[in-house]
Design a protein around this motif. Structure first.
Motif, short mmCIF file in Angstrom:
data_model
loop_
_atom_site.label_atom_id
_atom_site.label_comp_id
_atom_site.label_asym_id
_atom_site.label_seq_id
_atom_site.Cartn_x
_atom_site.Cartn_y
_atom_site.Cartn_z
N GLN A 451 7.49 58.13 -3.91
CA GLN A 451 7.00 56.77 -4.04
C GLN A 451 7.46 55.86 -2.90
OE1 GLN A 451 4.67 55.83 -6.09
NE2 GLN A 451 4.60 57.82 -7.12
N GLN A 452 8.62 56.12 -2.35
CA GLN A 452 9.09 55.30 -1.22
C GLN A 452 8.23 55.54 0.02
OE1 GLN A 452 13.30 56.16 -0.79
NE2 GLN A 452 13.85 54.41 -2.11
N LYS A 453 7.94 56.81 0.28
CA LYS A 453 7.06 57.13 1.41
C LYS A 453 5.65 56.59 1.15
CE LYS A 453 7.22 61.20 3.32
NZ LYS A 453 7.23 62.68 3.49
N ALA A 454 5.18 56.74 -0.09
CA ALA A 454 3.84 56.26 -0.42
C ALA A 454 3.71 54.76 -0.27
CB ALA A 454 3.49 56.68 -1.85
N GLU A 455 4.78 54.03 -0.59
CA GLU A 455 4.74 52.57 -0.44
C GLU A 455 4.65 52.19 1.03
OE1 GLU A 455 4.66 48.53 -0.98
OE2 GLU A 455 4.19 50.18 -2.35
N ARG A 456 5.40 52.89 1.89
CA ARG A 456 5.27 52.63 3.34
C ARG A 456 3.86 53.00 3.81
NH1 ARG A 456 10.53 55.14 3.36
NH2 ARG A 456 9.62 57.07 4.22
N GLY A 457 3.33 54.09 3.26
CA GLY A 457 1.98 54.51 3.62
C GLY A 457 0.92 53.53 3.17
N ARG A 458 1.18 52.86 2.03
CA ARG A 458 0.22 51.87 1.53
C ARG A 458 0.03 50.74 2.53
NH1 ARG A 458 0.05 47.09 -1.34
NH2 ARG A 458 2.34 46.91 -1.35
N LEU A 459 1.11 50.31 3.16
CA LEU A 459 1.02 49.24 4.15
C LEU A 459 0.27 49.71 5.39
CD1 LEU A 459 4.66 47.83 3.86
CD2 LEU A 459 2.58 47.00 2.73
N LEU A 460 0.49 50.96 5.78
CA LEU A 460 -0.24 51.52 6.92
C LEU A 460 -1.73 51.64 6.59
CD1 LEU A 460 2.30 54.31 7.94
CD2 LEU A 460 1.78 52.23 9.25
N THR A 692 -10.50 46.15 17.58
CA THR A 692 -9.07 46.34 17.85
C THR A 692 -8.71 47.82 17.86
OG1 THR A 692 -8.57 44.25 16.76
CG2 THR A 692 -6.73 45.78 17.08
N VAL A 693 -7.92 48.23 18.85
CA VAL A 693 -7.39 49.59 18.88
C VAL A 693 -5.91 49.50 18.52
CG1 VAL A 693 -6.95 51.65 20.26
CG2 VAL A 693 -9.05 50.31 20.63
N LEU A 694 -5.56 50.05 17.38
CA LEU A 694 -4.18 50.00 16.91
C LEU A 694 -3.36 51.12 17.55
CD1 LEU A 694 -4.88 49.33 13.12
CD2 LEU A 694 -4.15 47.68 14.86
N PRO A 695 -2.06 50.93 17.66
CA PRO A 695 -1.22 51.96 18.28
C PRO A 695 -1.18 53.23 17.44
CG PRO A 695 0.14 50.23 17.32
CD PRO A 695 -1.27 49.74 17.27
N ALA A 696 -0.96 54.34 18.13
CA ALA A 696 -0.89 55.63 17.44
C ALA A 696 0.28 55.65 16.47
CB ALA A 696 -0.77 56.76 18.46
N LEU A 697 0.08 56.26 15.32
CA LEU A 697 1.16 56.41 14.35
C LEU A 697 2.18 57.45 14.83
CD1 LEU A 697 -0.81 56.57 10.95
CD2 LEU A 697 0.24 54.57 12.04
N SER A 698 3.41 57.23 14.46
CA SER A 698 4.45 58.23 14.73
C SER A 698 4.30 59.35 13.70
CB SER A 698 5.82 57.60 14.61
OG SER A 698 6.08 57.22 13.26
N GLN A 699 5.01 60.45 13.91
CA GLN A 699 4.95 61.55 12.96
C GLN A 699 5.41 61.11 11.57
OE1 GLN A 699 7.80 65.00 12.92
NE2 GLN A 699 5.95 66.13 13.53
N ALA A 700 6.49 60.33 11.52
CA ALA A 700 6.98 59.85 10.23
C ALA A 700 5.95 58.97 9.53
CB ALA A 700 8.28 59.08 10.43
N GLN A 701 5.28 58.13 10.30
CA GLN A 701 4.25 57.27 9.71
C GLN A 701 3.07 58.10 9.18
OE1 GLN A 701 3.76 54.72 13.21
NE2 GLN A 701 4.46 52.94 12.00
N ARG A 702 2.73 59.15 9.91
CA ARG A 702 1.64 60.01 9.43
C ARG A 702 1.99 60.61 8.07
NH1 ARG A 702 1.19 61.37 15.08
NH2 ARG A 702 2.46 63.25 14.83
N TRP A 703 3.21 61.10 7.93
CA TRP A 703 3.62 61.67 6.65
C TRP A 703 3.62 60.62 5.55
CZ3 TRP A 703 2.76 66.41 6.20
CH2 TRP A 703 3.07 67.34 7.18
N ASP A 704 4.01 59.39 5.88
CA ASP A 704 3.97 58.30 4.89
C ASP A 704 2.53 58.04 4.43
OD1 ASP A 704 6.70 57.99 5.08
OD2 ASP A 704 6.61 56.24 6.42
N LEU A 705 1.62 58.03 5.39
CA LEU A 705 0.23 57.75 5.05
C LEU A 705 -0.36 58.87 4.21
CD1 LEU A 705 -2.21 55.96 5.21
CD2 LEU A 705 -2.67 56.81 7.52
#
Length: 712
Positions: A451-460, A692-705
């Protein structure tokens, strides 16, 4: 289809003169049909919904009896959906039941063989006494039984998960995309039919077993005549739809095949003769002489060429008999390309939850879901999956609803659109889908969501995805799913499907010089060489307006009024302009808006791999990566350019099906139709809707998403 409902009401007024009479009949028919239909739909209540365990199936898969998640349907709801005919007639039912595989005595319909093509085996139940796989059903038309497809064949999925204890749990997903290999199935079916014609021992067993069914056949001559015609019909279909693109599992160029089927039945004999006369080999040499064309078309009807006649045309083109061309494969394809269009844009089978709540459907937003739009869409689908089209032409005499709606009322010759297509059931099936909900990730089976990763992913997700993929509440009765369209040059995913929908043309037959209304443009003439979308739209109008040939006069018209009434009273989707960034339709390019793909809600997305509209990306994690381009560093994470499809084993980490380590279909992303480029928002290479072109996600951000996507 936007003006079809208005035309229907006008026509009914022309017939009955008094609107109160129409309304009374419609309401009465609806009440009786709804009561009777509801009772009938609840007759099959098998607790397993017909599902059975599989031991050592395709790709070594074994699993116990599949389970179901809560999707808003009861056992009876699922079984009714699986086994309700839409009027598809692939081949005679008794022949299919008795048919052996080409290289063995095992039945073609055996569970092992159907599992090989990734259709879902079932046990016998009330609606399915012969234990046909999900999506196969007996349909009776004009007193004869046929085997046909139901909606469920392409729109019922399954995911398997093997836990640490080594036990595999199978989960059936109602409305989910199938893993089916329809092309492989039909190719094998053709070989089995041909082997039965050629192998005397196999043929004797076959004839004996067909007659023993004591149904439609009583002697050998009847059986062999129908067997030969079935083989010709399937060979015709496979020849017309041959493609240089291998589809493999989990996808099909459904529109390409629908287009070809309607072209086959609409082209007139003079138009076919002229098209053949213009076919040339490299260097400009005609491959067919006028005399050969006359021989090939001898005895063929002038206006409508049905399956049996067109299969004879194909046989004659390949025949080496005196006066016949004896064409080889390459020249046959040249003739095919002069009449039909290569179906070279396979797409994933779309999931069906929320389809009744969507404003526009199909990958490129082709179909408006307002009014009777769903009827037109579903009628076209049955044309593609072997609806029997007994279309004929005749001199105009008196008022004809189908002629009125297809604008043939100003012509001397009109088409009668008699067919096996069950428009009443199509309406019922569409209404049935309103209660279907997307599946929720089952944590007790597939593992807990972080759920912590999912919450970060929700914002992404809100930043990168939500402008196109709206988050909705699957339990909200009033939900609306809006298609957000993106021009193919901006989303940059494989363009083949969208381009084909606009550029494919064909001979319009008797629709030549009729008119059709194009939303946002106006009325246009249908020319002899017309966009196939125009020909298909007119054909579906004709079918919808033609009452069921298997019902009495009163019943058939009551059913049509019932269908129209449901469209009026139960389909509250407004007719809106498509949302998004796409090209406008113009008088010179009236279908420009179709050169786009839609973004829609991603609820249940975890159960719908592989991804992108053409199934070119195996997992959600891979979808967040960039496509590797020339000059990119060798070290780094990229979308796979090659992976394997066919397994139902779920990768719960990356979220998608197992894509390596077994002998499935090898998907290679090197050709148009197979490309895995585009939709690279998370990789910082595709602009958002606002540019708008948003910056590439990091590996950690990809897993969160990815973790958040599991929650949808």
């Amino acid at each position: 289809m936007a003006t079809l409902f208005q035309n229907l009401l006008t026509a009914l007024y022309h017939l009955y003169k008094r609107k109160w009479l129409i309304l009374g009949i419609v309401i009465g028919a609806m009440v009786l049909a709804l009561i009777g239909g509801k009772i009938y739909q609840n007759l099959d209540k098998d607790q397993d919904r017909g599902a059975i365990p599989i031991e050592n199936g395709a790709f070594g898969e074994s699993y116990q009896t599949p389970i179901y998640l809560e999707q808003g349907w009861s056992e009876a709801d699922s079984l009714w959906f699986y086994n309700t005919t839409q009027g598809s007639g692939l081949m005679p039912y008794d022949l299919f039941i008795a048919l052996e595989q080409a290289d063995s005595q095992e039945l073609f319909r055996s569970n092992a063989n159907m599992d090989k093509y990734r259709y879902l085996p079932q046990k016998p139940t009330f609606f399915n006494p012969d234990g046909l796989p999900v999506g196969f059903v007996k349909d009776t038309y004009q007193g004869r039984d046929n085997i046909g497809y139901t909606c469920a064949a392409c729109h019922t999925g399954q995911v398997n998960y093997t836990g640490k204890d080594g036990k595999t749990t199978a989960i059936r997903i109602d409305g989910g995309p199938a893993m089916a290999d329809m092309v492989g199935f039909l190719t094998a079916l053709e070989k089995s039919l041909q082997a039965t014609l050629e192998d005397s021992a196999k043929q004797q067993r076959f004839v004996k077993n067909v007659i023993a069914l004591n149904n439609d056949y009583s002697n050998q001559d009847q059986v062999l005549t129908e067997l030969e015609q079935a083989a010709k019909t399937i060979r015709l279909y496979n020849t017309v739809n041959h493609s240089h693109i291998d589809y493999g599992y989990a996808r099909l160029d459904a529109f390409g095949r629908i287009y070809n089927r309607v072209l086959q039945h609409m082209i007139s004999k003079p138009q076919l003769a002229r098209a053949m006369s213009l076919v040339t080999a490299p260097g400009g040499r005609r491959i067919l002489t006028d005399a050969q064309i006359n021989n090939v078309l001898a005895g063929i009807d002038e206006n409508i060429i049905v399956d049996s006649q067109f299969s004879e045309v194909i046989e004659r083109l390949m025949s080496k008999a005196p006066g016949m061309p004896g064409l080889g494969v390459k020249d046959m394809l040249r003739v095919r390309n002069a009449v039909f269009n290569e179906p070279d844009a396979p797409v994933s089978y779309p999931f069906l939850w929320d389809i009744a709540q969507s404003d526009y459907v199909q990958w490129n937003g082709l179909a408006n879901n307002a009014s009777v739009g769903p009827l037109g869409r579903n009628t076209g689908e049955v044309i593609g999956v072997f609806g029997i089209l007994d279309w004929t032409s005749h001199k105009k005499s008196g008022f004809s609803l189908s002629a009125y709606l297809t604008k043939q009322d100003r012509k001397n010759e009109v088409i009668d659109f008699k067919s096996s297509i069950d428009v009443t059931n199509l309406q019922r099936l569409e209404a049935h889908l309103k209660s279907l909900k997307s599946p929720v990730w089952p944590e007790s089976i597939l593992g807990k969501i972080d759920q912590q990763k999912a919450e970060r992913g929700r914002l992404l997700y809100a930043q990168y995805c939500e402008s196109c993929h709206e988050v909705i509440d699957r339990n909200n009765y009033d939900r609306v799913v809006i298609a957000n369209m993106m021009d193919i040059d901006k989303v940059k995913t494989d363009p083949a499907m969208a381009v084909n929908s606009v550029t494919y043309t064909g001979k319009s037959g008797n629709f030549q010089h009729t008119t059709q209304s194009v939303d946002g443009v106006g009325d246009v003439f249908i020319q002899v060489d017309a966009p196939v979308v125009q020909i298909l739209t007119s054909a579906t109008k004709g079918v919808i307006a033609t009452p069921d040939a298997d019902k009495t006069f009163i019943r058939r018209w009551l059913d049509r009024l019932y269908v129209i009434g449901l469209s009026l009273f139960t389909n509250d989707m407004p007719a809106t302009v498509k949302k998004g960034d796409y090209r406008p339709d113009t008088t010179t390019a009236p279908y420009n808006s179709l050169l786009a793909y839609k973004g829609r809600s991603l609820n249940g997305i975890w159960a719908t791999a592989p991804y992108l509209h053409n199934g070119s990306v195996p997992t959600l994690y891979d979808l967040l990566l960039p496509k590797k381009r020339p000059g990119d560093p060798e070290v780094g994470e990229y979308r796979p350019d090659e992976f394997v499809v066919g397994s139902r084993e779920l990768d719960t980490e990356k979220v998608g099906f197992r894509s390596s380590g077994y002998d499935g279909f090898k998907y290679q992303t090197m050709r148009v139709g197979d490309l895995n480029s585009g939709h690279e928002y998370a990789a910082g290479k595709t602009a958002q809707m606002d540019g708008t072109v948003l910056p590439a996600l990091s590996q950690a951000q990809r897993w969160d998403l990815v973790e958040y996507l599991k929650t949808l």
